[in-house]
Design a protein around this motif. Structure first.
Motif, PDB file in Angstrom:
ATOM      1  N   SER A  84      21.504  80.292  26.520  1.00  0.00           N
ATOM      2  CA  SER A  84      20.072  80.534  26.667  1.00  0.00           C
ATOM      3  C   SER A  84      19.345  79.228  26.935  1.00  0.00           C
ATOM      4  O   SER A  84      19.908  78.151  26.730  1.00  0.00           O
ATOM      5  CB  SER A  84      19.533  81.143  25.368  1.00  0.00           C
ATOM      6  OG  SER A  84      19.448  80.138  24.375  1.00  0.00           O
ATOM      7  N   ALA A 106      17.694  89.157  21.563  1.00  0.00           N
ATOM      8  CA  ALA A 106      19.058  89.133  22.110  1.00  0.00           C
ATOM      9  C   ALA A 106      20.055  89.654  21.082  1.00  0.00           C
ATOM     10  O   ALA A 106      20.975  90.415  21.423  1.00  0.00           O
ATOM     11  CB  ALA A 106      19.419  87.710  22.544  1.00  0.00           C
ATOM     12  N   TRP A 122      26.695  82.800  25.340  1.00  0.00           N
ATOM     13  CA  TRP A 122      25.235  82.717  25.412  1.00  0.00           C
ATOM     14  C   TRP A 122      24.892  81.273  25.749  1.00  0.00           C
ATOM     15  O   TRP A 122      25.317  80.345  25.041  1.00  0.00           O
ATOM     16  CB  TRP A 122      24.603  83.088  24.074  1.00  0.00           C
ATOM     17  CG  TRP A 122      24.602  84.550  23.782  1.00  0.00           C
ATOM     18  CD1 TRP A 122      25.306  85.530  24.434  1.00  0.00           C
ATOM     19  CD2 TRP A 122      23.861  85.208  22.742  1.00  0.00           C
ATOM     20  NE1 TRP A 122      25.044  86.749  23.864  1.00  0.00           N
ATOM     21  CE2 TRP A 122      24.167  86.587  22.822  1.00  0.00           C
ATOM     22  CE3 TRP A 122      22.981  84.761  21.758  1.00  0.00           C
ATOM     23  CZ2 TRP A 122      23.616  87.526  21.948  1.00  0.00           C
ATOM     24  CZ3 TRP A 122      22.437  85.690  20.897  1.00  0.00           C
ATOM     25  CH2 TRP A 122      22.739  87.061  20.995  1.00  0.00           C
ATOM     26  N   CYS A 168      14.586  91.197  32.318  1.00  0.00           N
ATOM     27  CA  CYS A 168      15.773  90.928  31.498  1.00  0.00           C
ATOM     28  C   CYS A 168      15.568  89.632  30.746  1.00  0.00           C
ATOM     29  O   CYS A 168      14.898  88.714  31.226  1.00  0.00           O
ATOM     30  CB  CYS A 168      17.018  90.791  32.366  1.00  0.00           C
ATOM     31  SG  CYS A 168      17.644  92.346  32.998  1.00  0.00           S
ATOM     32  N   LEU A 174      19.984  92.244  28.921  1.00  0.00           N
ATOM     33  CA  LEU A 174      20.352  90.912  28.429  1.00  0.00           C
ATOM     34  C   LEU A 174      21.419  90.311  29.340  1.00  0.00           C
ATOM     35  O   LEU A 174      22.486  90.889  29.520  1.00  0.00           O
ATOM     36  CB  LEU A 174      20.893  91.000  26.994  1.00  0.00           C
ATOM     37  CG  LEU A 174      21.407  89.685  26.394  1.00  0.00           C
ATOM     38  CD1 LEU A 174      20.275  88.673  26.205  1.00  0.00           C
ATOM     39  CD2 LEU A 174      22.122  89.931  25.062  1.00  0.00           C
TER      40      LEU A 174
END
Ligand SMILES: *Cc1c(COP(=O)(O)O)cnc(C)c1O
Length: 418
Positions: free
Chosen positions: A388, A400, A386, A41, A374
């Motif tokens: 990240s 993504a 998000w 993932c 994701l």
């Protein structure tokens, strides 16, 4: 190795306080994690903003391994050189305002330090004790931090809560002014609220909060546990709202990104007006806080964030992502809020309702995205975040985006078919 017995043990022996997804990560590298079946993932949840360099960044792994083989822990009865090295870096290179640091183990504990500082300040200036915090805030789960958190759902059923916390609508200058009483000692805020869905303080509100603090001799306390150390494209989150030196906080708390997942929190106290002396010998402490191992993890993390220019990358990739998402004009996204790689997608909750089956839209969507490979983090009922790594590549950002777009389109066609 992890097997089916682990699933049973978690069920039988781990407290059920988390609503968890049925996903069992066992290994990570950079922006990727693999589950026990070897399924890969893309991790844009980032341990809820804890992994600024992704999983197992080599420089941090090396620093932790070396320090673990040298000296893991000594007590704060003794002097810990690495605390000095880390505090110097935070004060001189990052905050860039003279001050002193204390090290805890978590964000909630760092905020407890701010609360204790505010109480001491109030006691010294006429017996004041109230701390004003804001709707939508999140400050942690200990009693003080939980009470500072102005959210009913966090307090539910734990009363009586400690006194001295006053809640005020966020970004409402008139309401803040009206909330200040002769008992007020401090104002506590997140420059960009995380758990409520990437909600920034407006520049006017930050300015007004500072001006009111100066006028009434209150402490301006910033909770940067989530927005700090590069997440918002600036090492100091408030500088993503108001650049430069205009805001001079009295104290700041951090945790999350500081140690790449090694538990560590910190707070900084401005040298101005002798504030650090409010927490003199015997007033505060922590057994683990600022251990050599924790400091080594944090030093490696913060140096690597600078060396890789993670702030610059967060600004660039964040802008790329925001531009792409805005170009979709997707009917299921009602608003996008983006500061560096601190990104909140506010969902069209009403449109999504038929597909939610009683769940919050954010939790439903995060679950669907997980199926597509994701990881993202819900923030309240209608926002997915998000968070990240700050060093993601353009290709990872695009991957993504593609997954998100495909999932939103799939939901939209389901809605149209029904
Ligand atoms: C996560 C968070 C906290 C609490 O940190 P813990 O390490 O979970 O105690 C406090 N404030 C903010 C803004 C947070 O996002």
């Amino acid at each position: 190795m992890q097997g089916p017995e682990h699933h049973q043990w978690v069920k039988d022996f781990v407290l059920g306080n988390y609503g968890r997804y049925d996903f069992w990560p066992v290994r990570g590298e950079g922006a990727q994690v693999w589950d026990e079946q070897g399924r890969r993932c893309l991790d844009f949840a980032g341990g809820v903003a804890v992994c600024p360099l992704g999983h197992c960044p080599p420089a941090v792994v090396e620093a932790i391994s070396q320090q673990a083989a040298t000296l893991i822990h000594v007590s704060n009865w003794y002097s810990i050189g690495l605390q000095g090295e880390l505090a110097r870096l935070i004060v001189q290179d990052l905050v860039q305002i003279p001050g002193k640091c204390f090290f805890s183990n978590s964000g909630a504990e760092a905020n407890e330090g701010l609360i204790k500082l505010a109480r001491r300040h109030g006691q010294n200036t006429g017996g004041r004790y109230e701390i004003i915090s804001f709707t939508g805030s999140f400050h942690g789960r200990t009693f003080g931090a939980m009470t500072a958190t102005a959210q009913e759902k966090i307090h539910g059923g734990f009363g009586p809560l400690p006194p001295g916390f006053v809640y005020c609508p966020f970004n409402d200058v008139a309401a803040l002014e009206a909330a200040i009483t002769p008992n007020t000692a401090a104002i506590l805020l997140e420059p960009i609220q995380g758990e409520s869905g990437v909600n920034p303080a407006t520049p006017e509100f930050l300015r007004a909060a500072q001006a009111l603090c100066r006028r009434h001799n209150l402490l301006l306390l910033l909770d940067e546990v989530q927005c700090g150390f590069g997440r918002a494209g600036e090492m100091m989150g408030w500088r993503a709202i108001l650049p430069g030196d205009e805001i001079q906080p009295d104290a700041i708390s951090w945790a999350k990104a500081i140690g790449s997942g090694y538990p560590l929190g910190a707070f900084w106290v401005n040298d101005r007006n002798g504030l650090p002396a409010l927490l003199g010998p015997g007033t505060h402490g922590s057994t683990y806080g600022g251990s050599p191992l924790a400091c080594a993890a944090a030093l490696a993390t913060l140096r690597e964030i600078a060396r890789q220019d993670c702030c610059g990358n967060a600004v660039r990739q964040g802008a790329f992502i925001a531009e792409a998402v805005r170009s979709w004009k997707h009917p299921l996204i009602s608003e996008l809020r983006q500061f560096g790689l601190f990104i909140g997608f506010e969902l069209n909750e009403q449109a999504l309702q038929p597909l939610c089956h009683g769940k919050a839209a954010s939790i439903m969507l995060a679950g669907e995205l997980l199926q597509r490979g994701l990881l993202v983090t819900p923030a309240g009922p209608k926002v997915v975040r998000w968070l990240s790594p700050l060093n993601i590549s353009r290709e990872q950002a695009q991957e993504a985006l593609d997954i998100m777009r495909a999932q939103l389109d799939a939901l939209q066609s389901q809605l149209q078919a029904s």
